[in-house]
Scaffold this motif. Sequence first.
Motif, PDB file in Angstrom:
ATOM      1  N   ASP A 203       0.803  -1.226   0.000  1.00  0.00           N
ATOM      2  CA  ASP A 203       0.000   0.000   0.000  1.00  0.00           C
ATOM      3  C   ASP A 203       0.837   1.279   0.000  1.00  0.00           C
ATOM      4  O   ASP A 203       0.313   2.358   0.184  1.00  0.00           O
ATOM      5  N   LYS A 204       2.130   1.173  -0.200  1.00  0.00           N
ATOM      6  CA  LYS A 204       3.060   2.310  -0.222  1.00  0.00           C
ATOM      7  C   LYS A 204       3.102   3.078   1.104  1.00  0.00           C
ATOM      8  O   LYS A 204       3.549   4.208   1.152  1.00  0.00           O
ATOM      9  N   ILE A 205       2.620   2.474   2.180  1.00  0.00           N
ATOM     10  CA  ILE A 205       2.716   3.061   3.514  1.00  0.00           C
ATOM     11  C   ILE A 205       3.557   2.146   4.392  1.00  0.00           C
ATOM     12  O   ILE A 205       4.454   2.595   5.086  1.00  0.00           O
TER      13      ILE A 205
END
Length: 164
Positions: A15-17
Motif C-alpha cells: 500500500d506504499k505506507i
Amino acid sequence: MWHSTTPPMKPMTNDKIYYFLPFWDDKPCLYIRSFFQDHRRRLYNSNAIAAIALKLEEGLSEVSSLMEEEDGSAERRLKEVLEEMMSGCGQYLSIARASSAASTGGRTKLDKERMRLCQREIVSGVGYIDKTPSRQHFPVSLYVVLRSISAPVEKFPWNSSSEV
C-alpha cells in the motif's frame, strides 16, 4: 567492519505506507549495534520525584479513608503525611543541588532548565504545604485541609509525562 550474511534486497509494499523485507520462511537473526546516550541521571531525578508523589498520594488516600471511617487518627496521619512529604522534598533538593554543583559534564541546557524547574516547583510545593491550615495553630476541618492539599498536587513536576 560489519558483514551481512543475507543478500541485499529491496523492501516490498502493498500500500506504499507499510514496507517489509520479503524473508518469508527464512527468519534471520539480527544483531544491532548502537550507542545510546546515558539517561540514568534524568531517570534518577524522575524516579525520585515520582516516589515522593506516590507516597503523598498514598498518604492522602489513607487520610481520606480514615476520614470516611470517622477515625480520630486522621488528623495525626495527615500531619505525618505532610511531614514525610516535606522531608522527602528536602532530601531531593539537597541531593539535586549537590549533584548540580558537583558536575556539569554531559548536561545540556535543557537538563539544567528542567532541574531548575523541578527545584522551583518542589520549593513552591513545600512552601504551600507550610501555609496549609493543618500546619497552623487554629482548628480547621480536615476536609478543607485535604482539599487544599490535593489541588496543587496536580501542577507538580512529577505529573508531567515528558521526562526523557
